[in-house]
Design a protein around this motif. Structure first.
Motif, PDB file in Angstrom:
ATOM      1  N   PRO A 112       0.814  -1.231   0.000  1.00 53.05           N
ATOM      2  CA  PRO A 112       0.000   0.000   0.000  1.00 53.05           C
ATOM      3  C   PRO A 112       0.846   1.279   0.000  1.00 53.05           C
ATOM      4  O   PRO A 112       0.485   2.258  -0.650  1.00 53.05           O
ATOM      5  N   ILE A 113       1.981   1.262   0.688  1.00 57.22           N
ATOM      6  CA  ILE A 113       2.797   2.482   0.792  1.00 57.22           C
ATOM      7  C   ILE A 113       3.306   2.947  -0.578  1.00 57.22           C
ATOM      8  O   ILE A 113       3.506   4.137  -0.823  1.00 57.22           O
ATOM      9  N   VAL A 114       3.465   1.992  -1.489  1.00 57.33           N
ATOM     10  CA  VAL A 114       3.971   2.325  -2.831  1.00 57.33           C
ATOM     11  C   VAL A 114       2.955   3.191  -3.602  1.00 57.33           C
ATOM     12  O   VAL A 114       3.312   3.933  -4.508  1.00 57.33           O
ATOM     13  N   SER A 115       1.701   3.106  -3.204  1.00 52.14           N
ATOM     14  CA  SER A 115       0.665   3.912  -3.867  1.00 52.14           C
ATOM     15  C   SER A 115       0.579   5.326  -3.311  1.00 52.14           C
ATOM     16  O   SER A 115      -0.169   6.145  -3.805  1.00 52.14           O
ATOM     17  N   GLU A 116       1.343   5.597  -2.252  1.00 54.86           N
ATOM     18  CA  GLU A 116       1.254   6.916  -1.618  1.00 54.86           C
ATOM     19  C   GLU A 116       2.423   7.788  -2.038  1.00 54.86           C
ATOM     20  O   GLU A 116       3.494   7.282  -2.352  1.00 54.86           O
ATOM     21  N   GLU A 117       2.210   9.099  -1.985  1.00 52.97           N
ATOM     22  CA  GLU A 117       3.311  10.030  -2.218  1.00 52.97           C
ATOM     23  C   GLU A 117       3.881  10.437  -0.858  1.00 52.97           C
ATOM     24  O   GLU A 117       3.259  11.199  -0.117  1.00 52.97           O
ATOM     25  N   THR A 118       5.052   9.865  -0.503  1.00 55.12           N
ATOM     26  CA  THR A 118       5.738  10.354   0.703  1.00 55.12           C
ATOM     27  C   THR A 118       6.693  11.426   0.207  1.00 55.12           C
ATOM     28  O   THR A 118       7.558  11.142  -0.634  1.00 55.12           O
ATOM     29  N   PHE A 119       6.532  12.656   0.708  1.00 60.61           N
ATOM     30  CA  PHE A 119       7.269  13.784   0.121  1.00 60.61           C
ATOM     31  C   PHE A 119       8.694  13.831   0.678  1.00 60.61           C
ATOM     32  O   PHE A 119       9.063  14.709   1.458  1.00 60.61           O
ATOM     33  N   ALA A 120       9.494  12.853   0.242  1.00 62.18           N
ATOM     34  CA  ALA A 120      10.846  12.667   0.778  1.00 62.18           C
ATOM     35  C   ALA A 120      11.612  11.787  -0.214  1.00 62.18           C
ATOM     36  O   ALA A 120      10.997  11.160  -1.083  1.00 62.18           O
ATOM     37  N   PRO A 121      12.939  11.712  -0.082  1.00 59.18           N
ATOM     38  CA  PRO A 121      13.710  10.933  -1.067  1.00 59.18           C
ATOM     39  C   PRO A 121      13.695   9.426  -0.792  1.00 59.18           C
ATOM     40  O   PRO A 121      14.676   8.854  -0.323  1.00 59.18           O
ATOM     41  N   ILE A 122      12.560   8.802  -1.069  1.00 56.19           N
ATOM     42  CA  ILE A 122      12.466   7.337  -0.965  1.00 56.19           C
ATOM     43  C   ILE A 122      12.159   6.814  -2.366  1.00 56.19           C
ATOM     44  O   ILE A 122      11.215   7.291  -3.012  1.00 56.19           O
ATOM     45  N   LEU A 123      12.946   5.858  -2.814  1.00 57.94           N
ATOM     46  CA  LEU A 123      12.732   5.290  -4.155  1.00 57.94           C
ATOM     47  C   LEU A 123      12.463   3.798  -4.023  1.00 57.94           C
ATOM     48  O   LEU A 123      13.261   3.061  -3.433  1.00 57.94           O
ATOM     49  N   TYR A 124      11.327   3.355  -4.559  1.00 54.03           N
ATOM     50  CA  TYR A 124      10.956   1.942  -4.512  1.00 54.03           C
ATOM     51  C   TYR A 124      11.382   1.255  -5.800  1.00 54.03           C
ATOM     52  O   TYR A 124      11.054   1.732  -6.890  1.00 54.03           O
ATOM     53  N   LEU A 125      12.090   0.136  -5.671  1.00 55.89           N
ATOM     54  CA  LEU A 125      12.487  -0.655  -6.847  1.00 55.89           C
ATOM     55  C   LEU A 125      11.547  -1.852  -6.965  1.00 55.89           C
ATOM     56  O   LEU A 125      11.339  -2.586  -5.997  1.00 55.89           O
ATOM     57  N   ILE A 126      11.003  -2.009  -8.164  1.00 55.87           N
ATOM     58  CA  ILE A 126      10.026  -3.083  -8.412  1.00 55.87           C
ATOM     59  C   ILE A 126      10.487  -3.867  -9.644  1.00 55.87           C
ATOM     60  O   ILE A 126      10.868  -3.271 -10.644  1.00 55.87           O
ATOM     61  N   ARG A 127      10.430  -5.177  -9.550  1.00 53.84           N
ATOM     62  CA  ARG A 127      10.917  -6.057 -10.627  1.00 53.84           C
ATOM     63  C   ARG A 127       9.773  -6.450 -11.569  1.00 53.84           C
ATOM     64  O   ARG A 127       8.656  -6.671 -11.091  1.00 53.84           O
TER      65      ARG A 127
END
Ligand code: NAD
Length: 509
Positions: A390-405
């Motif tokens: 669920p967190i991947v669907s949110e905009e956290t206004f910070a430098p977090i980058l999710y890697l998805i395969r």
């Protein structure tokens, strides 16, 4: 810091409202604190409801004369505003850095964007084109024309304290509207400095007060009055999705118009045929630039399984070399987050990602020590994430980058479009078929779609904005000017008969 403020005419305490020149305000005093060191840069006396009323009424009155000036002459005023901004570009850029923590190059880049918008608006002032149509009735002429709309309300987010105003205001000005700006109370000094410069131009040209006004005030007192005021036919609002939802409902209740530029959750797809060097450089700038606090920040990278390990290693290496610190120092590439609350939000997102099956690969620490005593500095974070966390669907206004395969491009596009926001998107590939699929109606569902160009750093010539929860608005270039005007369809009968449309006959037989 003192020299920058002095050069821009910013005093210790500034008024939080103006109709061109400042008016005496009556609200509480707001401390403006720099995220760089937590120290006060200045203070603003907020506008209260009555001050707001003076600003709006002045904009309503000024509209009567401003709308009568020929558009190319209004364009000449924006040309002069552009020249005045050029003269103060360095100081304004430094003030952006001081107030919101952007690195100097990005602070100055933001002012350059405002200068470019002034140039663009000059040209636009001679291109407020309407269409002409062929009437179905003989001896009739049909055409459409565009008239000024009225005082336009512009609400801006903290992270673009200058550029977003210019996208709206400089185009609205050539369209014949007056503008009332409500900047973020996290960045009011940049707004006040810009208003002083623009007002200098208006005064030199003998123009009345009220063409460019501003108001900084409490959300409940001034913000609500602003969005509910029927004298303001258009509210252009830039900020979070929650803010946009609220404003949209309020403005719709009074049947006003909105232009919404809301949160993004932007992804880059990197295919097995990507130019890896290009992709890495674009992703690092997109994810780490402005400390991850752009609406167009790259927040997700969807990577083909064959190159997943190689890309991950390259990104980790680049992330560990990012110089973090005082954004005014030339070597720094990442400054602070806007405040401690933003740091807390980032930490809470990271703990949630772990609970949702994600894994932190590097970064995400809060920096401490003398250089970082404001408590606003973090290291940029790379995470592996399940695509449906669920967190991947949110905009956290910070430098977090999710890697998805991913395995197939169709799967990648499905992950890409599975979030509620729809602002900016990119694919990195050297394969024409992959690129065209991404750009087709089966591809990205965003307002901006790039090939071998990252998600952030748009040019002003295109219409900027996004779909879905990003709000659907478009600003800046292309035909974005149309929302600042009202369209009128005109039919002229230059004959002696009165034929009705659709062949209707309405006369006694
Ligand atoms: P925010 O939503 O907290 O505030 C944005 C602005 O809205 C501020 O000026 C705030 O005072 C005002 N506001 C909030 N509630 C209001 C109300 N009820 N009435 C009137 N005004 C109100 O956003 P922020 O933290 O300043 O900025 C970050 C957000 O902005 C992110 O979500 C980012 O993606 C978004 N943003 C979008 C774009 C875009 O073009 N799409 C550009 C920049 C930032």
């Amino acid at each position: 810091m003192k020299a920058i403020l002095k050069n821009l005419g910013i005093k210790g305490t500034e008024e939080g409202g103006g109709t061109g020149s400042a008016i005496r305000c009556h609200g509480r005093l707001l401390d403006v604190v720099s995220p760089i060191n937590g120290k006060r840069i200045g203070r603003v006396r907020l506008a209260d409801r009555k001050d707001f009323e003076s600003v709006v009424q002045c904009a309503v009155d000024a509209f009567q004369s401003w709308k009568m000036m020929p558009a190319p002459k209004r364009g000449d005023i924006t040309r002069q505003i552009g020249i005045a901004l050029r003269e103060k570009k360095e100081d304004l850029g430094a003030l952006v850095s001081l107030e919101v923590g952007k690195i100097r190059a990005e602070g100055e880049g933001e002012i350059q964007e405002a200068i470019d918008m002034a140039d663009f608006a000059v040209g636009q002032s001679r291109m407020l084109y309407g269409l002409s149509m062929h009437s179905e009735r003989p001896i009739h002429r049909m055409y459409e024309q565009w008239h000024p709309l009225g005082p336009v309300g512009v609400i801006t987010a903290f992270n673009f304290p200058a550029a977003v105003w210019s996208w709206n205001a400089l185009i609205a000005l050539v369209c014949g509207d007056t503008v009332i700006w409500k900047p973020s109370s996290k960045a009011p000094l940049t707004a006040i400095a810009l208003m002083k410069i623009a007002q200098g131009v208006l005064q030199k040209n003998g123009l009345p007060e009220g063409i460019l006004g501003w108001v900084v005030g409490d959300r409940h007192e001034v913000g609500e009055a602003f969005i509910n005021d029927p004298r303001i036919p258009l509210i252009s609002a830039t900020g979070s999705v929650a803010m946009g939802r609220h404003i949209s409902q309020a403005v719709s209740r009074r049947l006003g118009k909105t232009l919404l530029e809301l949160g993004g959750n932007n992804a880059v797809i990197v295919t097995a045929k990507a130019d890896m060097d290009l992709a890495v450089r674009a992703i690092v700038f997109g994810a780490v630039g402005t400390a991850g606090q752009r609406c167009t920040t790259t927040r997700r990278v969807i990577v083909h399984e064959d190159i997943y390990d190689e890309l991950t290693q390259a990104l980790m290496k680049a992330y560990r070399q990012i110089p973090i610190g005082d954004p005014l120092k030339p070597a720094t590439l990442m400054g602070p987050l806007i405040d401690r609350k933003a740091v807390q939000n980032m930490q809470s997102a990271l703990s949630r990602i772990k609970k949702q099956g994600g894994r932190i690969l590097c970064g995400g620490e809060v920096l401490s020590g003398k250089r970082f005593s404001a408590g606003t500095y973090v290291t940029p974070c790379l995470c592996e994430a399940p695509p449906d966390a669920p967190i991947v669907s949110e905009e956290t206004f910070a430098p977090i980058l999710y890697l998805i395969r991913y395995k197939t491009l169709q799967e990648a596009i499905r992950y890409h479009n599975a979030v509620p926001q729809g602002l900016s998107s990119a694919i990195f590939t050297t394969d024409m078929r992959e690129a065209e699929l991404f750009l087709s109606q089966m591809g990205s569902d965003c307002g901006i779609a790039n090939v071998n160009v990252g998600t952030s750093g748009a040019e002003i010539g295109g219409a900027f904005g996004g779909e879905k929860n990003t709000g659907g608005g478009r600003e800046s270039g292309s035909d974005a000017w149309k929302i600042y005007m009202r369209r009128q369809t005109c039919t002229i009968n230059w004959g002696i008969e009165l034929p009705l449309a659709q062949g209707i006959r309405f006369e006694p037989v």
